[in-house]
Design an enzyme around this catalytic site. Structure first.
Site, PDB file in Angstrom:
ATOM      1  N   HIS A 119     -48.456 -68.673 -34.022  1.00 33.07           N
ATOM      2  CA  HIS A 119     -48.107 -69.459 -32.819  1.00 33.07           C
ATOM      3  C   HIS A 119     -46.514 -69.997 -32.972  1.00 33.07           C
ATOM      4  CE1 HIS A 119     -48.412 -72.199 -29.203  1.00 33.07           C
ATOM      5  NE2 HIS A 119     -47.415 -72.874 -29.908  1.00 33.07           N
ATOM      6  N   CYS A 120     -45.579 -69.654 -32.212  1.00 37.47           N
ATOM      7  CA  CYS A 120     -44.151 -69.748 -32.641  1.00 37.47           C
ATOM      8  C   CYS A 120     -43.629 -71.060 -31.969  1.00 37.47           C
ATOM      9  CB  CYS A 120     -43.343 -68.616 -32.289  1.00 37.47           C
ATOM     10  SG  CYS A 120     -41.704 -68.788 -32.626  1.00 37.47           S
ATOM     11  N   PRO A 121     -43.474 -72.108 -32.701  1.00 36.78           N
ATOM     12  CA  PRO A 121     -43.076 -73.288 -31.935  1.00 36.78           C
ATOM     13  C   PRO A 121     -41.501 -72.923 -31.344  1.00 36.78           C
ATOM     14  CG  PRO A 121     -42.815 -73.620 -34.492  1.00 36.78           C
ATOM     15  CD  PRO A 121     -43.633 -72.136 -34.286  1.00 36.78           C
ATOM     16  N   ASN A 157     -42.352 -71.859 -28.195  1.00 41.18           N
ATOM     17  CA  ASN A 157     -43.373 -72.582 -27.255  1.00 41.18           C
ATOM     18  C   ASN A 157     -44.470 -71.749 -26.930  1.00 41.18           C
ATOM     19  OD1 ASN A 157     -44.687 -74.845 -26.676  1.00 41.18           O
ATOM     20  ND2 ASN A 157     -43.520 -75.088 -24.812  1.00 41.18           N
ATOM     21  N   ASN A 158     -44.908 -70.614 -27.705  1.00 43.72           N
ATOM     22  CA  ASN A 158     -45.769 -69.563 -27.261  1.00 43.72           C
ATOM     23  C   ASN A 158     -46.168 -68.827 -28.136  1.00 43.72           C
ATOM     24  OD1 ASN A 158     -47.024 -67.840 -25.208  1.00 43.72           O
ATOM     25  ND2 ASN A 158     -45.173 -66.805 -24.721  1.00 43.72           N
TER      26      ASN A 158
END
Ligand code: ZN
Ligand code: ZN
Length: 385
Positions: free
Chosen positions: A181-183, A186-187
């Site tokens: 999950h890549c902050p 945001n996805n």
């Protein structure tokens, strides 16, 4: 004779009593051992099964920390996206309003064309891939009844999980071929947006390296100019000056005939100061991002070469160690060979795709549906490109 037999008789009685006592104690212990063992078994069964190990225990202990990270990431998702957009925009703004006029004034036509073409290609690639990476759903397993083969079951979504799918605690759903999950997006990075994520990282690293290398000379000039200005300010405030090397035009120096000579220099305006500070900001930011994001991109390039995701690297390493203890070698079933892994990843089916699908923005779908996967031996020579 009589006292002797009495003593013997007493000794024998004593020994018999001791023996009886020991027998009754061992009988008691035997009777107690069974319920104690039973209670111990019930207690152990509360937290132990064949799948439990120290890692599961550590996960349980760290569960509140994970929960905090998930909540913070979910709440600050848009803040991270805003940061990416704001920082990239600031560098683009400096490039257009500070550096481009300088390039047009001072560079030779050849260098001018190179900077304008490369800079714009890189900018378009960054914007396109970032937009697609944030807006493209990573892919989710079907939640209704279906015939898709599955390898495990998600206890949180209560659905069967196809191969390479994992549950994301932040998105609160299972993701197809989940990487992480890549902050900053945001996805989640999964089957349908993995290529966009990697291309974005690669293009941003290239862009930062480009700014850092081409702006290196300007950064040194800007640093020296600001340093000189500080000396000038300090001199104006009455600080004793010990050297005159850098302070030409301000510090009086004795001529040969003993006369004071002053050399004039153009004033250091507010515009000059802003220009130099912008150049320094841009160079420090792009150099830092080039190093950190470059390392991350390199790591992802290694994973893609091996046909693995970030999660699978961890799982495969554990599996390889487990099999190594039995004298066996682990083989990743989703790796089709180094070059083929890249072709599958970028969706390269013919030679021209290296240009149209890799070097230019392309919105083509990834190979496969993310639900079923071809196993290595079947796909060894899948693409003769
Ligand atoms: Zn799930
Ligand atoms: Zn997620």
């Amino acid at each position: 004779m009589r006292p002797c037999s009495t003593v013997m008789h007493l000794l024998l009685r004593c020994m018999r009593r001791c023996c009886r006592h020991r027998h009754s104690r061992s009988r008691m212990a035997r009777r107690l051992r069974q319920p104690v063992n039973y209670i111990r078994l019930i207690f152990k069964s509360l937290y132990f099964n064949s799948l439990t190990n120290s890692e599961v225990l550590l996960d349980c202990i760290l569960e509140p920390v994970f929960w905090m990270v998930e909540v913070v990431t979910r709440w600050f998702g848009m803040v991270f996206v805003f940061l990416v957009v704001a920082l990239t925009s600031s560098v683009v703004f400096i490039g257009y309003f500070c550096l481009l006029p300088l390039v047009l004034q001072t560079y030779s036509p050849g260098w001018m064309v190179w900077h304008i073409c490369y800079g714009h290609w890189n900018l378009i690639m960054i914007v396109f891939h970032y937009y697609k990476a944030t807006k493209t759903p990573p892919g989710y397993p079907p939640k209704t009844k279906n015939d898709v083969p599955f390898v495990s079951f998600c206890k949180k979504c209560v659905i069967p999980k196809p191969a390479r799918s994992h549950h994301c605690g932040i998105c609160k759903t299972c993701i197809l071929k989940m990487d992480h999950h890549c902050p900053w997006l945001n996805n989640c990075v999964g089957h349908y947006n993995h290529r966009y994520f990697f291309s974005f990282c690669l293009c941003l690293t290239l862009g930062c390296m480009y700014c850092s290398i081409s702006g290196h000379r300007l950064f040194i000039d800007a640093y020296n100019a600001i340093d000189q200005f500080r000396h000038l300010e300090a001199e104006k405030q009455g600080v004793p000056v010990t050297g005159i090397g850098l302070l030409i035009g301000i510090v009086p120096s004795e001529g040969i005939a003993g006369k004071v000579v002053q050399v004039s220099q153009p004033p250091y305006t507010y515009k000059d100061r802003m220009f130099h500070k912008s150049v320094m900001y841009m160079w420090v930011l792009t150099s830092t991002v080039a190093v950190t994001l470059g390392a991350l991109t390199l790591w992802h390039a290694v994973l893609i070469t091996c046909g693995e995701t970030s999660i699978e690297r961890h799982i495969n390493n554990k599996e390889a160690k487990r099999l190594a203890k039995r004298g066996k070698v682990y083989r990743n079933p989703f790796s089709y060979g180094k070059l083929n892994n890249w072709k599958v990843f970028f969706g390269v089916e013919k030679r021209s795709h290296w240009l149209t699908r890799v070097l230019l923005p392309s919105g083509h779908s990834p190979y496969g549906d993310g639900l079923t996967w071809d196993i290595y031996p079947l796909k060894k020579d899948m693409m003769q490109v």
